[in-house]
Write a protein that holds these residues in place. Structure first.
Motif, PDB file in Angstrom:
ATOM      1  N   THR A   1     -17.308  -3.137  -0.236  1.00 21.94           N
ATOM      2  CA  THR A   1     -15.969  -2.579  -0.382  1.00 21.94           C
ATOM      3  C   THR A   1     -15.535  -2.751  -1.836  1.00 21.94           C
ATOM      4  OG1 THR A   1     -15.369  -3.140   1.903  1.00 21.94           O
ATOM      5  CG2 THR A   1     -13.563  -2.707   0.361  1.00 21.94           C
ATOM      6  N   ILE A   2     -15.334  -1.643  -2.517  1.00 19.85           N
ATOM      7  CA  ILE A   2     -14.893  -1.672  -3.913  1.00 19.85           C
ATOM      8  C   ILE A   2     -13.393  -1.412  -3.936  1.00 19.85           C
ATOM      9  CG2 ILE A   2     -15.156  -0.666  -6.209  1.00 19.85           C
ATOM     10  CD1 ILE A   2     -17.969   0.242  -5.352  1.00 19.85           C
ATOM     11  N   LEU A   3     -12.642  -2.414  -4.348  1.00 17.25           N
ATOM     12  CA  LEU A   3     -11.186  -2.305  -4.373  1.00 17.25           C
ATOM     13  C   LEU A   3     -10.723  -2.037  -5.797  1.00 17.25           C
ATOM     14  CD1 LEU A   3      -8.774  -2.676  -2.353  1.00 17.25           C
ATOM     15  CD2 LEU A   3      -8.486  -4.942  -3.353  1.00 17.25           C
ATOM     16  N   VAL A   4      -9.984  -0.940  -5.974  1.00 18.94           N
ATOM     17  CA  VAL A   4      -9.475  -0.599  -7.294  1.00 18.94           C
ATOM     18  C   VAL A   4      -7.967  -0.392  -7.214  1.00 18.94           C
ATOM     19  CG1 VAL A   4     -11.647   0.481  -7.972  1.00 18.94           C
ATOM     20  CG2 VAL A   4      -9.811   1.907  -7.043  1.00 18.94           C
ATOM     21  N   ASP A   5      -7.328  -0.398  -8.366  1.00 19.14           N
ATOM     22  CA  ASP A   5      -5.900  -0.125  -8.473  1.00 19.14           C
ATOM     23  C   ASP A   5      -5.712   1.398  -8.449  1.00 19.14           C
ATOM     24  OD1 ASP A   5      -3.246   0.292  -9.409  1.00 19.14           O
ATOM     25  OD2 ASP A   5      -3.286  -1.586 -10.521  1.00 19.14           O
TER      26      ASP A   5
ATOM     27  N   THR B   1     -13.662   7.352   0.458  1.00 20.20           N
ATOM     28  CA  THR B   1     -12.504   6.813  -0.255  1.00 20.20           C
ATOM     29  C   THR B   1     -11.260   6.861   0.615  1.00 20.20           C
ATOM     30  OG1 THR B   1     -13.443   7.716  -2.308  1.00 20.20           O
ATOM     31  CG2 THR B   1     -11.158   6.995  -2.378  1.00 20.20           C
ATOM     32  N   LEU B   2     -10.455   5.797   0.547  1.00 22.65           N
ATOM     33  CA  LEU B   2      -9.153   5.857   1.194  1.00 22.65           C
ATOM     34  C   LEU B   2      -8.140   5.138   0.325  1.00 22.65           C
ATOM     35  CD1 LEU B   2      -8.625   3.253   4.005  1.00 22.65           C
ATOM     36  CD2 LEU B   2     -10.763   3.270   2.737  1.00 22.65           C
TER      37      LEU B   2
ATOM     38  N   ILE C   1     -11.717   1.752  -2.048  1.00 22.51           N
ATOM     39  CA  ILE C   1     -10.326   1.660  -1.606  1.00 22.51           C
ATOM     40  C   ILE C   1      -9.406   1.700  -2.815  1.00 22.51           C
ATOM     41  CG2 ILE C   1      -8.607   0.213  -0.476  1.00 22.51           C
ATOM     42  CD1 ILE C   1     -10.723  -0.885   1.330  1.00 22.51           C
ATOM     43  N   LEU C   2      -8.495   2.676  -2.805  1.00 25.09           N
ATOM     44  CA  LEU C   2      -7.471   2.773  -3.842  1.00 25.09           C
ATOM     45  C   LEU C   2      -6.254   2.003  -3.342  1.00 25.09           C
ATOM     46  CD1 LEU C   2      -7.722   6.610  -4.621  1.00 25.09           C
ATOM     47  CD2 LEU C   2      -9.109   4.749  -5.544  1.00 25.09           C
ATOM     48  N   ASN C   3      -6.084   0.789  -3.833  1.00 20.18           N
ATOM     49  CA  ASN C   3      -4.998  -0.079  -3.375  1.00 20.18           C
ATOM     50  C   ASN C   3      -3.744   0.152  -4.228  1.00 20.18           C
ATOM     51  OD1 ASN C   3      -3.796  -2.067  -1.787  1.00 20.18           O
ATOM     52  ND2 ASN C   3      -4.371  -3.693  -3.206  1.00 20.18           N
ATOM     53  N   LYS C   4      -2.628  -0.366  -3.751  1.00 19.36           N
ATOM     54  CA  LYS C   4      -1.326  -0.224  -4.425  1.00 19.36           C
ATOM     55  C   LYS C   4      -0.919   1.246  -4.496  1.00 19.36           C
ATOM     56  CE  LYS C   4      -1.953  -4.431  -7.179  1.00 19.36           C
ATOM     57  NZ  LYS C   4      -1.771  -5.092  -8.482  1.00 19.36           N
ATOM     58  N   ALA C   5      -1.274   1.991  -3.443  1.00 13.19           N
ATOM     59  CA  ALA C   5      -0.958   3.414  -3.408  1.00 13.19           C
ATOM     60  C   ALA C   5       0.542   3.660  -3.440  1.00 13.19           C
ATOM     61  CB  ALA C   5      -1.569   4.054  -2.157  1.00 13.19           C
ATOM     62  N   ASP C   6       1.323   2.670  -3.019  1.00 17.36           N
ATOM     63  CA  ASP C   6       2.784   2.823  -3.030  1.00 17.36           C
ATOM     64  C   ASP C   6       3.336   2.887  -4.452  1.00 17.36           C
ATOM     65  OD1 ASP C   6       1.826   0.085  -3.024  1.00 17.36           O
ATOM     66  OD2 ASP C   6       3.925  -0.535  -3.082  1.00 17.36           O
ATOM     67  N   LEU C   7       2.541   2.423  -5.437  1.00 15.61           N
ATOM     68  CA  LEU C   7       2.974   2.444  -6.837  1.00 15.61           C
ATOM     69  C   LEU C   7       2.378   3.622  -7.605  1.00 15.61           C
ATOM     70  CD1 LEU C   7       2.577  -1.360  -7.725  1.00 15.61           C
ATOM     71  CD2 LEU C   7       4.708  -0.150  -7.196  1.00 15.61           C
ATOM     72  N   ALA C   8       1.445   4.321  -6.981  1.00 10.01           N
ATOM     73  CA  ALA C   8       0.692   5.363  -7.698  1.00 10.01           C
ATOM     74  C   ALA C   8       1.211   6.768  -7.397  1.00 10.01           C
ATOM     75  CB  ALA C   8      -0.788   5.266  -7.346  1.00 10.01           C
ATOM     76  N   ASP C   9       0.956   7.666  -8.325  1.00  8.92           N
ATOM     77  CA  ASP C   9       1.338   9.077  -8.227  1.00  8.92           C
ATOM     78  C   ASP C   9       0.564   9.707  -7.062  1.00  8.92           C
ATOM     79  OD1 ASP C   9       1.477  11.848  -8.534  1.00  8.92           O
ATOM     80  OD2 ASP C   9       1.545  11.753 -10.711  1.00  8.92           O
ATOM     81  N   PRO C  10       1.247  10.162  -6.004  1.00  5.56           N
ATOM     82  CA  PRO C  10       0.535  10.691  -4.835  1.00  5.56           C
ATOM     83  C   PRO C  10      -0.298  11.932  -5.125  1.00  5.56           C
ATOM     84  CG  PRO C  10       2.913  11.122  -4.681  1.00  5.56           C
ATOM     85  CD  PRO C  10       2.714  10.176  -5.823  1.00  5.56           C
TER      86      PRO C  10
ATOM     87  N   VAL D   1      -5.030  -2.523   7.930  1.00  8.29           N
ATOM     88  CA  VAL D   1      -6.108  -3.123   8.728  1.00  8.29           C
ATOM     89  C   VAL D   1      -6.876  -2.041   9.487  1.00  8.29           C
ATOM     90  CG1 VAL D   1      -6.668  -4.714  10.598  1.00  8.29           C
ATOM     91  CG2 VAL D   1      -4.863  -5.305   8.959  1.00  8.29           C
ATOM     92  N   LYS D   2      -6.149  -1.179  10.196  1.00 13.75           N
ATOM     93  CA  LYS D   2      -6.801  -0.126  10.976  1.00 13.75           C
ATOM     94  C   LYS D   2      -7.493   0.880  10.055  1.00 13.75           C
ATOM     95  CE  LYS D   2      -6.049   3.052  14.832  1.00 13.75           C
ATOM     96  NZ  LYS D   2      -6.938   4.084  14.314  1.00 13.75           N
ATOM     97  N   LYS D   3      -6.853   1.221   8.942  1.00 11.28           N
ATOM     98  CA  LYS D   3      -7.447   2.183   8.012  1.00 11.28           C
ATOM     99  C   LYS D   3      -8.789   1.680   7.492  1.00 11.28           C
ATOM    100  CE  LYS D   3      -3.249   4.401   6.191  1.00 11.28           C
ATOM    101  NZ  LYS D   3      -2.429   4.620   4.965  1.00 11.28           N
ATOM    102  N   VAL D   4      -8.835   0.422   7.081  1.00 12.77           N
ATOM    103  CA  VAL D   4     -10.071  -0.144   6.530  1.00 12.77           C
ATOM    104  C   VAL D   4     -11.135  -0.277   7.615  1.00 12.77           C
ATOM    105  CG1 VAL D   4     -11.111  -2.173   5.439  1.00 12.77           C
ATOM    106  CG2 VAL D   4      -8.872  -1.348   4.662  1.00 12.77           C
ATOM    107  N   THR D   5     -10.738  -0.762   8.793  1.00 11.63           N
ATOM    108  CA  THR D   5     -11.692  -0.942   9.891  1.00 11.63           C
ATOM    109  C   THR D   5     -12.282   0.396  10.333  1.00 11.63           C
ATOM    110  OG1 THR D   5     -10.464  -2.880  10.677  1.00 11.63           O
ATOM    111  CG2 THR D   5     -12.013  -1.873  12.207  1.00 11.63           C
ATOM    112  N   ASP D   6     -11.432   1.400  10.483  1.00 11.79           N
ATOM    113  CA  ASP D   6     -11.913   2.721  10.909  1.00 11.79           C
ATOM    114  C   ASP D   6     -12.845   3.326   9.858  1.00 11.79           C
ATOM    115  OD1 ASP D   6     -10.409   2.475  13.180  1.00 11.79           O
ATOM    116  OD2 ASP D   6      -8.840   3.883  12.578  1.00 11.79           O
TER     117      ASP D   6
END
Length: 283
Positions: free
Chosen positions: A29-33, A83-84, A57-66, A94-99
């Motif tokens: 799992t590669i986690l990026v900002d 990618t999600l 995984i693109l994390n902190k999506a709430d701070l990023a330009d949609p 949790v469900k997003k990553v597991t699925d």
């Protein structure tokens, strides 16, 4: 700007541990900002991962330009990289990553089932640079506070296996930077979002970069936050002008701190510092 070098001992050790332990996981799992979909990927770790199945995984999506997030997701999917985008602070992560993990490993699970082998738990390793939100995601997946969370880079120092649920077992790793940043722009992007320590780059350079970027890509957000800002000025003049207008007298460091914190906290709106167009030299 001189080449930035920052490679603490615990990061060198972590790199070796990643190399040694990657054979024990089903996928990486590669986690990026999400504000830095490309610049926050460690090229050194990408090389180590190689052809191992990977989930980006693109994390902190709430701070990023949609809009930019969708463009990047389309680009990575075109490169056959699942990618999600998530906000690891939300329970839905949790469900997003597991699925996504089950979908990624569906073929392997099916093959093993045909052979009479039932895999109850998938094993993964979470890797990424400092301050990408790995510890927050780990705690969310585990359902309790296990990993140490901090708002500064370099909080997690060791590696640990964590059981998230019956579907996933995760190896956490510290945030690992590459030995040196030869690309000045990448270094400035990482500094502006807090991925590298504030003492590594002069804050005036970081602020000038940030002002110029928002002036070009997000001028409305810049004006909404700093209403007296004159966008016709060059960045150094903006800094001098706003320092005075905010009542900071000649304390430019105070404006640097305010501006950078506002960018990191999302007070200038949702943004991305990477664009897909950069890959073709169109931005």
């Amino acid at each position: 700007m001189a080449t930035i070098q920052w490679f603490p001992g615990h990061m060198s050790k972590a790199r070796r541990q990643v190399q040694e332990n990657i054979k024990f996981v089903d996928f990486v799992t590669i986690l990026v900002d999400a504000r830095l979909p490309l610049s926050s990927q460690n090229p050194m770790l990408t090389k180590i991962v190689g052809d191992k199945p990977k989930l980006l995984i693109l994390n902190k999506a709430d701070l990023a330009d949609p809009v930019r997030i969708k463009e990047w997701q389309s680009y990575f999917e075109s490169q056959e990289i699942p990618t999600l985008s998530i906000n690891s602070k939300e329970q839905s992560a949790v469900k997003k990553v597991t699925d996504a993990a089950k979908k990624l490993m569906a073929d392997k699970l099916a093959r093993q089932k045909e052979r009479g082998i039932r895999i109850e738990t998938l094993r993964t390793m979470i890797i990424g640079i400092p301050n990408a939100g790995k510890s927050t995601l780990m705690n969310r997946l585990a359902g309790k506070k296990i990993a140490v969370v901090g708002n500064k880079p370099g909080v997690t120092k060791g590696q640990q296996w964590l059981k998230s649920n019956k579907d996933l077992e995760i190896l956490d790793t510290p945030g690992i930077l590459w030995p040196k940043f030869e690309d000045e722009t990448v270094a400035l992007k990482l500094a502006l979002t807090g991925a590298i320590k504030d003492n590594l780059l002069p804050m005036d350079e970081v602020t000038i970069f940030g002002l110029n970027y928002f002036k070009k890509h997000y001028p409305e957000e810049l004006i909404a936050r700093f209403k007296q800002l004159d966008l016709s000025q060059e960045a150094p003049d903006m800094i001098m002008d706003m320092t005075q207008k905010l009542g900071f007298r000649d304390d430019y460091d105070r404006f640097y701190s305010l501006f950078v914190k506002d960018v990191r906290d999302g007070k200038l709106g949702r943004y991305c510092l990477d664009t897909v167009g950069e890959l073709d030299g169109n931005d």
